[in-house]
Design a protein around this motif. Structure first.
Motif, mmCIF file in Angstrom:
data_model
loop_
_atom_site.group_PDB
_atom_site.id
_atom_site.type_symbol
_atom_site.label_atom_id
_atom_site.label_comp_id
_atom_site.label_asym_id
_atom_site.label_seq_id
_atom_site.Cartn_x
_atom_site.Cartn_y
_atom_site.Cartn_z
ATOM 1 N N ALA A 246 0.827 -1.221 0.000
ATOM 2 C CA ALA A 246 0.000 0.000 0.000
ATOM 3 C C ALA A 246 0.851 1.257 0.000
ATOM 4 O O ALA A 246 0.327 2.365 0.170
ATOM 5 C CB ALA A 246 -0.924 -0.003 1.219
ATOM 6 N N ALA A 247 2.144 1.137 -0.224
ATOM 7 C CA ALA A 247 3.070 2.262 -0.084
ATOM 8 C C ALA A 247 2.752 3.429 -1.023
ATOM 9 O O ALA A 247 3.096 4.569 -0.736
ATOM 10 C CB ALA A 247 4.502 1.784 -0.303
ATOM 11 N N GLY A 248 2.102 3.177 -2.130
ATOM 12 C CA GLY A 248 1.794 4.252 -3.076
ATOM 13 C C GLY A 248 0.394 4.814 -2.945
ATOM 14 O O GLY A 248 -0.062 5.560 -3.822
ATOM 15 N N HIS A 249 -0.293 4.511 -1.860
ATOM 16 C CA HIS A 249 -1.683 4.971 -1.699
ATOM 17 C C HIS A 249 -1.741 6.502 -1.676
ATOM 18 O O HIS A 249 -0.945 7.154 -0.986
ATOM 19 C CB HIS A 249 -2.264 4.412 -0.404
ATOM 20 C CG HIS A 249 -3.754 4.475 -0.348
ATOM 21 N ND1 HIS A 249 -4.461 5.654 -0.230
ATOM 22 C CD2 HIS A 249 -4.696 3.485 -0.415
ATOM 23 C CE1 HIS A 249 -5.745 5.406 -0.201
ATOM 24 N NE2 HIS A 249 -5.924 4.092 -0.312
ATOM 25 N N PRO A 250 -2.669 7.109 -2.424
ATOM 26 C CA PRO A 250 -2.751 8.584 -2.514
ATOM 27 C C PRO A 250 -2.973 9.285 -1.180
ATOM 28 O O PRO A 250 -2.599 10.449 -1.025
ATOM 29 C CB PRO A 250 -3.944 8.814 -3.455
ATOM 30 C CG PRO A 250 -4.056 7.561 -4.247
ATOM 31 C CD PRO A 250 -3.637 6.459 -3.320
ATOM 32 N N LEU A 251 -3.595 8.615 -0.212
ATOM 33 C CA LEU A 251 -3.864 9.262 1.071
ATOM 34 C C LEU A 251 -2.621 9.409 1.951
ATOM 35 O O LEU A 251 -2.612 10.211 2.881
ATOM 36 C CB LEU A 251 -4.928 8.478 1.843
ATOM 37 C CG LEU A 251 -6.374 8.625 1.385
ATOM 38 C CD1 LEU A 251 -7.279 7.702 2.196
ATOM 39 C CD2 LEU A 251 -6.849 10.064 1.500
#
Length: 318
Positions: A246-251
């Motif tokens: 999930a390292a690239g999640h926008p939040l």
């Protein structure tokens, strides 16, 4: 009317300063109305001998902001200031006041007293002053503006109320009823920067809950229990604890951002597009607080949240 038209009109206009030799011009800003603090402000002014002789609800426009900036010589090129002021005045109406000085004072003494009552620029305000005792969020969400001379009062009242400002004021005796209706029908706002940032991070953490993993969720629970979600490094520390996938999640970038002058400011309209996609959108008050606090240091009033004294306190994830 364009900004250039308004400037040209002001430059060619003569201003009657006579009434402002015995009165003062005050603009109660929208944050005061949203927080229902106008009564407290008027009480402070009354103790010092100033009472409203006239008032008017106004919606301050971008052109009027520019005109006031010209009068105050703050520099029309200060784009960051205009973004912050736009956020302030988008919150709703302001109230223009013509304050009557009920004490026999010279104009110089009168405006010096008002300067002291106002209380300086947050977060460095004087104890006993309006901004210190009633409370401010930052230098923009700071309750009120007071003109600093008869000449500026004449020009600023004309910029806000038109070329015949004295005819625009309602009788001061009707102000209490107006404020009473607002107080009884509008929700009272009380959230400062700590409360707003903590709530935003709480919504983001909830949206990312399954992405945080056991260690991240336990850390989030400890921060929440301590009331420390708004600490400067709390968002970044939480963002570092998401699962690798999930390292690239926008939040995550929003979670890590401090929304204070320590980092480059973001356009909240663009941030809100991301937040809305995940059910974390900001309301108008949150948007104003976060926008203005990116340019002007917020007053840190929530005990233990992230005051300067405990800024280096260990948040440990163990």
């Amino acid at each position: 009317m364009t900004i250039e038209d308004e400037r040209a009109g002001q430059e060619g206009q003569s201003f009657d300063e006579s009434v402002w030799q015995t009165h003062a011009f005050c603009l109660i800003s929208p944050d005061s109305l949203r927080e229902q603090r106008v009564g407290a402000i008027l009480d402070h002014l009354a103790v010092a001998g100033f009472k409203p002789a006239g008032w008017r609800e106004v919606r301050v426009t971008a052109q009027q902001i520019d005109a006031i900036a010209e009068i105050q010589n703050v520099g029309a090129g200060s784009t960051f200031r205009y973004r912050a002021l736009d956020a302030l005045f988008s919150l709703g109406p302001s109230v223009a006041l013509r304050l009557r000085d009920e004490v026999s004072r010279s104009a110089a003494e009168r405006y010096a007293v008002l300067h002291e009552i106002k209380g300086g620029t947050p977060p460095r305000t004087r104890p006993g002053s309006i901004r210190h005792e009633v409370g401010s969020v930052n230098a923009i969400l700071s309750l009120l503006h007071l003109s600093d001379s008869p000449a500026n009062a004449a020009r600023e009242s004309a910029a806000i109320l038109g070329p015949e400002p004295l005819t625009a004021f309602h009788d001061g005796g009707t102000l209490d009823g107006y404020l009473s209706v607002l107080a009884r029908t509008q929700p009272e706002e009380s959230r400062d920067h700590v409360a707003v940032l903590g709530a935003l991070r709480g919504r983001i953490v909830s949206a990312l809950w399954t992405e945080l993993g056991d260690e991240g969720r336990a850390f989030a629970e400890r921060l929440t229990a301590r009331g420390e979600l708004a600490r400067p490094d709390a968002g970044r520390r939480l963002a570092d604890l998401v699962r690798p996938e999930a390292a690239g999640h926008p939040l995550l970038a929003v979670l890590a951002h401090p929304f204070d002058p320590s980092a480059a400011p973001w356009d909240l309209s663009e941030v809100d597009l991301v937040l809305r996609r995940y059910g974390c959108a900001c309301d108008s008050w949150e948007t104003a607080v976060l926008t203005t606090s990116q340019y002007f240091e917020p007053v840190l009033t929530t005990k233990g949240a992230h005051g300067h004294a405990d800024r280096d306190h260990d948040l440990g994830t163990d």
